[in-house]
Design a protein around this motif. Structure first.
Motif, mmCIF file in Angstrom:
data_model
loop_
_atom_site.group_PDB
_atom_site.id
_atom_site.type_symbol
_atom_site.label_atom_id
_atom_site.label_comp_id
_atom_site.label_asym_id
_atom_site.label_seq_id
_atom_site.Cartn_x
_atom_site.Cartn_y
_atom_site.Cartn_z
ATOM 1 N N PHE B 305 0.816 -1.221 0.000
ATOM 2 C CA PHE B 305 0.000 0.000 0.000
ATOM 3 C C PHE B 305 0.851 1.274 0.000
ATOM 4 O O PHE B 305 0.519 2.253 -0.646
ATOM 5 C CB PHE B 305 -0.909 -0.014 1.235
ATOM 6 N N ASP B 306 1.960 1.223 0.708
ATOM 7 C CA ASP B 306 2.785 2.425 0.867
ATOM 8 C C ASP B 306 3.597 2.791 -0.385
ATOM 9 O O ASP B 306 4.303 3.803 -0.388
ATOM 10 C CB ASP B 306 3.757 2.240 2.044
ATOM 11 N N ALA B 307 3.470 1.997 -1.426
ATOM 12 C CA ALA B 307 4.244 2.275 -2.640
ATOM 13 C C ALA B 307 3.753 3.527 -3.375
ATOM 14 O O ALA B 307 4.492 4.116 -4.167
ATOM 15 C CB ALA B 307 4.172 1.079 -3.585
ATOM 16 N N VAL B 308 2.497 3.921 -3.124
ATOM 17 C CA VAL B 308 1.914 5.063 -3.835
ATOM 18 C C VAL B 308 1.229 5.973 -2.813
ATOM 19 O O VAL B 308 0.566 5.481 -1.908
ATOM 20 C CB VAL B 308 0.840 4.577 -4.856
ATOM 21 N N PRO B 309 1.358 7.302 -2.969
ATOM 22 C CA PRO B 309 0.699 8.192 -2.006
ATOM 23 C C PRO B 309 -0.828 8.116 -2.079
ATOM 24 O O PRO B 309 -1.391 7.804 -3.139
ATOM 25 C CB PRO B 309 1.162 9.591 -2.418
ATOM 26 N N THR B 310 -1.465 8.415 -0.954
ATOM 27 C CA THR B 310 -2.935 8.525 -0.962
ATOM 28 C C THR B 310 -3.320 9.995 -1.183
ATOM 29 O O THR B 310 -4.453 10.295 -1.497
ATOM 30 C CB THR B 310 -3.538 8.045 0.366
ATOM 31 N N TRP B 311 -2.350 10.877 -0.979
ATOM 32 C CA TRP B 311 -2.514 12.288 -1.361
ATOM 33 C C TRP B 311 -1.816 12.416 -2.713
ATOM 34 O O TRP B 311 -0.592 12.359 -2.789
ATOM 35 C CB TRP B 311 -1.862 13.225 -0.333
ATOM 36 N N LYS B 335 2.626 30.164 5.474
ATOM 37 C CA LYS B 335 1.267 29.801 5.888
ATOM 38 C C LYS B 335 1.142 28.268 5.947
ATOM 39 O O LYS B 335 0.734 27.618 4.970
ATOM 40 C CB LYS B 335 0.264 30.418 4.925
ATOM 41 N N LYS B 336 1.498 27.746 7.113
ATOM 42 C CA LYS B 336 1.572 26.294 7.294
ATOM 43 C C LYS B 336 0.296 25.547 6.906
ATOM 44 O O LYS B 336 0.348 24.444 6.379
ATOM 45 C CB LYS B 336 1.848 25.996 8.777
ATOM 46 N N GLU B 337 -0.866 26.150 7.243
ATOM 47 C CA GLU B 337 -2.116 25.408 7.042
ATOM 48 C C GLU B 337 -2.416 25.080 5.578
ATOM 49 O O GLU B 337 -3.263 24.245 5.277
ATOM 50 C CB GLU B 337 -3.305 26.120 7.684
ATOM 51 N N LEU B 338 -1.725 25.745 4.654
ATOM 52 C CA LEU B 338 -1.953 25.441 3.241
ATOM 53 C C LEU B 338 -1.178 24.204 2.789
ATOM 54 O O LEU B 338 -1.469 23.625 1.747
ATOM 55 C CB LEU B 338 -1.522 26.616 2.353
ATOM 56 N N PHE B 339 -0.179 23.825 3.583
ATOM 57 C CA PHE B 339 0.717 22.748 3.150
ATOM 58 C C PHE B 339 0.345 21.413 3.801
ATOM 59 O O PHE B 339 -0.171 21.390 4.925
ATOM 60 C CB PHE B 339 2.172 23.129 3.481
ATOM 61 N N GLU B 342 2.824 16.454 8.065
ATOM 62 C CA GLU B 342 2.677 15.086 8.578
ATOM 63 C C GLU B 342 1.413 14.945 9.410
ATOM 64 O O GLU B 342 0.679 13.969 9.296
ATOM 65 C CB GLU B 342 3.911 14.699 9.391
ATOM 66 N N LYS B 343 1.120 15.944 10.200
ATOM 67 C CA LYS B 343 -0.053 15.871 11.085
ATOM 68 C C LYS B 343 -1.386 15.822 10.297
ATOM 69 O O LYS B 343 -2.419 15.453 10.833
ATOM 70 C CB LYS B 343 -0.060 17.027 12.078
ATOM 71 N N ASP B 344 -1.352 16.235 9.033
ATOM 72 C CA ASP B 344 -2.574 16.206 8.216
ATOM 73 C C ASP B 344 -2.862 14.818 7.658
ATOM 74 O O ASP B 344 -3.912 14.597 7.042
ATOM 75 C CB ASP B 344 -2.455 17.177 7.024
ATOM 76 N N THR B 345 -1.930 13.922 7.817
ATOM 77 C CA THR B 345 -2.111 12.588 7.221
ATOM 78 C C THR B 345 -2.416 11.567 8.314
ATOM 79 O O THR B 345 -1.972 11.710 9.451
ATOM 80 C CB THR B 345 -0.845 12.141 6.465
ATOM 81 N N ALA B 346 -3.182 10.545 7.944
ATOM 82 C CA ALA B 346 -3.515 9.488 8.908
ATOM 83 C C ALA B 346 -2.231 8.727 9.257
ATOM 84 O O ALA B 346 -1.399 8.498 8.361
ATOM 85 C CB ALA B 346 -4.534 8.542 8.295
ATOM 86 N N PRO B 347 -2.043 8.365 10.533
ATOM 87 C CA PRO B 347 -0.789 7.699 10.916
ATOM 88 C C PRO B 347 -0.459 6.482 10.046
ATOM 89 O O PRO B 347 0.693 6.284 9.682
ATOM 90 C CB PRO B 347 -1.035 7.290 12.374
ATOM 91 N N ASP B 348 -1.492 5.713 9.669
ATOM 92 C CA ASP B 348 -1.200 4.514 8.872
ATOM 93 C C ASP B 348 -0.994 4.825 7.384
ATOM 94 O O ASP B 348 -0.810 3.923 6.574
ATOM 95 C CB ASP B 348 -2.293 3.452 9.062
ATOM 96 N N PRO B 359 7.932 18.862 4.710
ATOM 97 C CA PRO B 359 8.554 19.068 6.022
ATOM 98 C C PRO B 359 8.413 20.538 6.408
ATOM 99 O O PRO B 359 8.480 21.411 5.529
ATOM 100 C CB PRO B 359 10.029 18.704 5.782
ATOM 101 N N GLU B 360 8.211 20.785 7.673
ATOM 102 C CA GLU B 360 7.947 22.177 8.086
ATOM 103 C C GLU B 360 9.054 23.129 7.655
ATOM 104 O O GLU B 360 8.800 24.281 7.317
ATOM 105 C CB GLU B 360 7.720 22.249 9.597
ATOM 106 N N ASP B 361 10.303 22.622 7.638
ATOM 107 C CA ASP B 361 11.382 23.541 7.257
ATOM 108 C C ASP B 361 11.463 23.752 5.734
ATOM 109 O O ASP B 361 12.281 24.530 5.256
ATOM 110 C CB ASP B 361 12.736 23.045 7.816
#
Lengths: 72, 367
Positions: B305-311, B335-339, B342-348, B359-361
């Motif tokens: 499953f992890d071979a392809v992004p879900t986003w 403007k972080k909220e547009l990007f 990691e926190k926007d994605t489901a842990p699995d 990455p935030e930086d």
């Protein structure tokens, strides 16, 4: 005199052949056969189609699952 | 549409359409001399153009039919490719997944007839114009009838509080204005991803001034080659989550998607290509898939499953000249909220999305 009437006779023959050709070939085969086709007579009749589609709907089991949920 | 309307032939078709010179049974089989509908429909071919259009269309439209087998609306190889990437390599597992795809994914396709004569079967069919052949398929009956939940709502402005696409709202451009017949008919060449299709639309085909080296707009010059046009000129779009397929007690296939949300996320362009060379940012959309999509057929079949992004790279159809991002540099920069963080994605799903998560930086700093 005789030559002139023979010429007119030939002209008539040519004209008849010409008209005969158009009569036989000018009308598309499909139009000729569509006149006799059950497909066309039925699929152009709202009355027949309403009757038949109701008949089919009454006999046909559901085609789509009621469990489908959400956007596809 | 009432069932009778779906199959009612218009007199104009018989009188004016050159296809009416071909008898019904030549394409559709059946028995035109039968006295009742049941006998008349014996051996009927409802869509003589699918899966092979050669017999019905090939004699006159040879060039198009030849290329058509690679048409993504018919071949569906893009679905197959991505599921193959996610699926286990075990042959038995793949066969189960294939069965699921056959019952669910592959029922959603088009054909010559399902564009030019009737609505697609997947939206319950029906002639679009009394069996008249439409050279240009109508947008409402043949494009957005399938591409309804995302593209139609974006393009026509049906998402609450969001404007429609400027190309439609101001110019009334229809799908075929950009997605030409040549693209729809295929190139005779297979592509693994719809964004690889070589004759697919590109903004710069019309807006050359925006990408030229002497572009009048400074921000176009600055961002050229770095961000996709959509990053600045799109607004929120629909993201779908999860999709589980199965069969009900009557053996009928169903799907269940769990939620859909309007959101706007900028992600990393994980795979810059000739068509989309942006070395930094693109728009990403969450697609309806989950690790358990095919669990009804085989438990945990999508082992890769992890071979392809879900986003996934997206090109929302809601282009605007002015958007919240175009207001100022800092409407985007910092403007972080547009990007997509990691926190926007489901842990699995984090492993699957590691190449698109920003990455935030890496977020452009405010100016």
């Amino acid at each position: 005199m005789l030559g002139k009437s023979k010429g007119i006779w030939y002209l008539w023959v040519v004209l008849l052949i010409f008209l005969g050709y158009f009569f036989l070939c000018g009308i598309p085969n499909s139009v000729q056969s569509q006149d006799e086709s059950t497909c066309i007579s039925c699929h152009t009749s709202v009355k027949d189609l309403v009757k038949i589609t109701r008949e089919i709907a009454a006999k046909r089991p559901p085609q789509k699952s009621a469990e489908t949920k959400g956007e596809g | 549409m009432e069932p009778y309307e779906k199959v009612l032939i218009d007199d104009e078709y018989l009188d004016e359409d050159s296809h009416a010179e071909i008898t019904c049974e030549t394409c559709h089989g059946g028995n035109p001399k039968a006295v009742n509908w049941e006998a008349a429909h014996q051996g009927l071919i409802p869509d003589p153009t699918y899966p092979d259009a050669n017999k019905a269309c090939g004699e006159c439209h040879e060039e198009i039919v030849k290329k058509n087998t690679t048409n993504v609306h018919i071949a569906l190889n893009t679905y197959q490719h991505v599921i193959n990437m996610r699926a286990s390599s075990d042959k038995a597992v793949r066969e189960k997944i294939q069965e699921g795809m056959k019952n669910h994914c592959f029922t959603c396709h088009s054909s010559c007839g399902q564009c030019h004569v009737s609505r697609p079967d997947s939206v319950e069919g029906g002639f679009t114009a009394g069996h008249r052949f439409s050279k240009k398929p109508p947008m409402a009956t043949n494009c957005t009838s399938c591409h309804g939940s995302r593209v139609e709502k974006e393009y026509l402005g049906k998402n609450p509080g969001l404007p429609g696409d400027v190309h439609y709202i101001k110019k009334r451009m229809e799908c075929i204005s950009c997605h030409t017949g040549d693209e729809m008919h295929g190139m005779g060449k297979s592509f693994n991803h719809r964004y690889e299709v070589e004759n697919a639309p590109r903004c710069e085909k019309c807006h050359q001034d925006a990408v030229s080296s002497d572009a009048k707009i400074e921000t176009h010059k600055i961002h050229k080659g770095k961000v996709s046009c959509h990053v600045c000129h799109s607004v929120a779009y629909k993201n779908c989550y999860n999709c589980h397929v199965g069969k009900d007690a009557n053996g009928l296939p169903y799907y269940k998607t769990e939620k859909s949300e309007l959101d706007f996320k900028i992600g990393l362009n994980q795979n810059p290509t000739k068509n989309r060379p942006y070395n930094r940012f693109v728009i990403v959309r969450h697609i309806p898939v989950s690790k358990g999509t095919f669990d009804f057929y085989v438990k945990d079949g999508l082992t890769n499953f992890d071979a392809v992004p879900t986003w996934k790279l997206a090109t929302p159809h809601n282009i605007q000249r002015k958007t919240p991002q175009t207001k100022s540099c800092n409407a985007c920069h910092g403007k972080k909220e547009l990007f997509l963080l990691e926190k926007d994605t489901a842990p699995d799903e984090r492993a699957a999305n590691k190449k698109v998560i920003v990455p935030e930086d890496a977020i452009p700093r405010s100016r």
